[in-house]
Design a protein around this motif. Structure first.
Motif, short mmCIF file in Angstrom:
data_model
loop_
_atom_site.label_atom_id
_atom_site.label_comp_id
_atom_site.label_asym_id
_atom_site.label_seq_id
_atom_site.Cartn_x
_atom_site.Cartn_y
_atom_site.Cartn_z
N VAL A 1 158.31 -97.84 20.56
CA VAL A 1 157.26 -98.69 19.96
C VAL A 1 156.22 -98.85 20.92
N THR B 1 150.07 -100.99 16.27
CA THR B 1 151.26 -100.53 16.55
C THR B 1 151.36 -99.16 16.12
N ALA C 1 153.23 -98.67 10.74
CA ALA C 1 152.59 -98.14 11.99
C ALA C 1 152.78 -96.68 11.54
N THR D 1 159.59 -102.16 14.42
CA THR D 1 158.10 -102.82 14.73
C THR D 1 157.76 -104.12 14.01
#
Length: 119
Positions: free
Chosen positions: A104, A112, A68, A63
């Motif tokens: 992702v 995210t 996240a 990420t």
């Protein structure tokens, strides 16, 4: 009768860290979180009382340093299709990780998320 598919579950909350061992010690000493699984300097899963705190070292940081929520789903491709249909975007296409397939994405508000599931 509800014919909807099972809802996704938050499998973990991902926290990218520069040093997995130091982060494991920090969270154990500060919050008493025991390690469930440690994969060297790559990754550690800590038991945060029903939620897993996933510490991702630089090699596993998918990420780009952003914490996240990680959603565990039975079908990553189908989940991404639904995410895009709902206004989200894919940041990183599905790829084989050491333990699962993962991708992702961002929700419509720019948050995210990691979407992962079985190989």
């Amino acid at each position: 009768m509800n014919d909807s598919p099972e809802p996704a579950k938050i499998g973990n909350v991902l926290h990218p860290v520069a040093d997995v061992s130091a982060a494991v010690r920090f969270y154990a000493e500060t919050f008493g979180l025991p390690a469930k699984f440690v994969d060297g300097d790559r990754y550690a899963a800590l038991d945060a009382g029903g939620t897993t705190l996933a510490l991702a070292g630089p090699e596993e940081d998918v990420t780009d340093g952003v914490p996240a929520a990680s959603f565990k789903v039975p079908d990553v491709a189908a989940a991404l299709t639904a995410l895009v249909s709902g206004g989200g975007t894919v940041v990183r296409q599905p790829e084989q990780g050491p333990h699962e397939v993962r991708a992702v994405a961002r929700d419509p508000w720019g948050n995210t998320v990691v979407v992962y599931g079985p190989r």
